[in-house]
Structure formats: C-alpha cells, structure tokens
Design a protein around this motif. Structure first.
Motif, PDB file in Angstrom:
ATOM      1  N   PRO A  11       0.842  -1.209   0.000  1.00 38.88           N
ATOM      2  CA  PRO A  11       0.000   0.000   0.000  1.00 38.88           C
ATOM      3  C   PRO A  11       0.875   1.256   0.000  1.00 38.88           C
ATOM      4  N   ARG A  12       0.474   2.226  -0.762  1.00 33.12           N
ATOM      5  CA  ARG A  12       1.266   3.453  -0.876  1.00 33.12           C
ATOM      6  C   ARG A  12       1.390   4.165   0.471  1.00 33.12           C
ATOM      7  N   ASN A  13       0.326   4.183   1.269  1.00 30.67           N
ATOM      8  CA  ASN A  13       0.418   4.875   2.556  1.00 30.67           C
ATOM      9  C   ASN A  13       1.438   4.195   3.477  1.00 30.67           C
ATOM     10  N   VAL A  14       1.617   2.886   3.341  1.00 31.57           N
ATOM     11  CA  VAL A  14       2.631   2.179   4.130  1.00 31.57           C
ATOM     12  C   VAL A  14       4.023   2.569   3.637  1.00 31.57           C
ATOM     13  N   MET A  15       4.141   2.746   2.335  1.00 30.69           N
ATOM     14  CA  MET A  15       5.428   3.179   1.773  1.00 30.69           C
ATOM     15  C   MET A  15       5.798   4.562   2.298  1.00 30.69           C
ATOM     16  N   TRP A  16       4.836   5.486   2.307  1.00 34.64           N
ATOM     17  CA  TRP A  16       5.115   6.848   2.810  1.00 34.64           C
ATOM     18  C   TRP A  16       5.479   6.786   4.291  1.00 34.64           C
ATOM     19  N   TRP A  17       4.773   5.952   5.053  1.00 31.02           N
ATOM     20  CA  TRP A  17       5.045   5.784   6.481  1.00 31.02           C
ATOM     21  C   TRP A  17       6.472   5.257   6.699  1.00 31.02           C
ATOM     22  N   ALA A  18       6.879   4.255   5.922  1.00 28.13           N
ATOM     23  CA  ALA A  18       8.220   3.670   6.069  1.00 28.13           C
ATOM     24  C   ALA A  18       9.297   4.691   5.723  1.00 28.13           C
ATOM     25  N   LEU A  19       9.075   5.482   4.683  1.00 27.24           N
ATOM     26  CA  LEU A  19      10.036   6.535   4.328  1.00 27.24           C
ATOM     27  C   LEU A  19      10.162   7.548   5.464  1.00 27.24           C
ATOM     28  N   GLU A  20       9.040   7.894   6.058  1.00 24.80           N
ATOM     29  CA  GLU A  20       9.057   8.849   7.173  1.00 24.80           C
ATOM     30  C   GLU A  20       9.784   8.265   8.382  1.00 24.80           C
ATOM     31  N   LYS A  21       9.519   6.969   8.683  1.00 24.57           N
ATOM     32  CA  LYS A  21      10.177   6.317   9.825  1.00 24.57           C
ATOM     33  C   LYS A  21      11.693   6.271   9.639  1.00 24.57           C
ATOM     34  N   HIS A  22      12.155   6.184   8.408  1.00 22.78           N
ATOM     35  CA  HIS A  22      13.589   6.155   8.114  1.00 22.78           C
ATOM     36  C   HIS A  22      14.178   7.553   7.969  1.00 22.78           C
ATOM     37  N   LYS A  23      13.342   8.552   8.229  1.00 19.43           N
ATOM     38  CA  LYS A  23      13.779   9.951   8.170  1.00 19.43           C
ATOM     39  C   LYS A  23      14.379  10.312   6.812  1.00 19.43           C
ATOM     40  N   VAL A  24      13.751   9.793   5.755  1.00 18.57           N
ATOM     41  CA  VAL A  24      14.157  10.161   4.404  1.00 18.57           C
ATOM     42  C   VAL A  24      13.794  11.633   4.213  1.00 18.57           C
ATOM     43  N   PRO A  25      14.716  12.446   3.709  1.00 16.67           N
ATOM     44  CA  PRO A  25      14.433  13.873   3.544  1.00 16.67           C
ATOM     45  C   PRO A  25      13.152  14.118   2.733  1.00 16.67           C
ATOM     46  N   THR A  26      12.426  15.136   3.139  1.00 16.61           N
ATOM     47  CA  THR A  26      11.136  15.472   2.544  1.00 16.61           C
ATOM     48  C   THR A  26      11.222  15.639   1.030  1.00 16.61           C
ATOM     49  N   LYS A  27      12.306  16.238   0.544  1.00 23.90           N
ATOM     50  CA  LYS A  27      12.407  16.450  -0.908  1.00 23.90           C
ATOM     51  C   LYS A  27      12.432  15.128  -1.664  1.00 23.90           C
ATOM     52  N   TYR A  28      13.036  14.083  -1.082  1.00 24.87           N
ATOM     53  CA  TYR A  28      13.067  12.784  -1.742  1.00 24.87           C
ATOM     54  C   TYR A  28      11.703  12.091  -1.650  1.00 24.87           C
ATOM     55  N   VAL A  29      11.052  12.215  -0.497  1.00 18.81           N
ATOM     56  CA  VAL A  29       9.716  11.638  -0.341  1.00 18.81           C
ATOM     57  C   VAL A  29       8.754  12.283  -1.340  1.00 18.81           C
TER      58      VAL A  29
END
Length: 116
Positions: free
Chosen positions: A26-44
């Motif tokens: 699910p895309r929302n899980v992907m966004w959540w995982a990126l956020e948990k890994h502190k991926v910079p906002t510009k990359y997200v």
C-alpha cells in the motif's frame, strides 16, 4: 541448525513467501516507512510524484487495452523498487525482529526461527 540437531533440541522455522509482494505494497505504508527512516522530505515528495496518477495498459493479441489507474504496489522494473520494498519490509517486521532469535529477510521471502 546443526547445533540444534546435535543437541536434539527443537528448532521451529516459518517460511513466508510473499508472492507478488511488489504488487501489494500500500502506498500509505510506503510513505510511512520513508518517514520512519527519516528520508528527507524532498526525496519523499519526488517519490510520491513518481507514484501520482500512474496509469498503464495491457498489450494483448487483440491490441492494447484502455489505460487504467494503478493505485497500489511498487513500479515493476524500477531501480528504486527493491530499496523501497526492503525499507517497507524492515519497518513492518521491526517489532518481531527483537522477539525472534532469527528473522531473515531476502527479497520477497521471510524466515522466522525460534526454539519454541
């Protein structure tokens, strides 16, 4: 495993094959995982743009189908997809990784190993 066999101890293994796993993230899980890994906002934001309003069609012997939206899953063939998949799998299994002596992840396969 050999040690358990020699000592005649039980060892339980659960093999999970996540067939078609790329198609089901699910895309929302992907966004959540990126956020948990502190991926910079510009990359997200960039990754979200890659997944925004995606459409595809299927080529058949009778010709191509009409375009239809793809709202779930990772892009097939993208160099970024294995990273995104590993990131999501790492996050969704994080809570069990500490409780189970061995939790091995490889591509779309998971093995959980415990003595009891």
């Amino acid at each position: 495993m050999e040690r358990y066999r020699e000592q005649k101890k039980d060892l339980h293994m659960v093999f999970i094959d996540l067939e078609k796993a790329y198609d089901k993230i699910p895309r929302n899980v992907m966004w959540w995982a990126l956020e948990k890994h502190k991926v910079p906002t510009k990359y997200v934001t960039l990754i979200k743009d890659m997944y925004n309003k995606v459409v595809t069609s299927v080529r058949t012997t009778d010709g191509d189908t009409s375009d239809f939206p793809i709202n779930i899953g990772l892009h097939q063939g993208s160099a970024l997809s294995p990273y995104l998949f590993a990131l999501v799998m790492g996050e969704v299994t994080r809570d069990i990784q500490g409780d189970i002596p061995w939790c091995m992840l490889f591509a779309d396969d998971v093995v959980l190993v415990d003595e009891s």
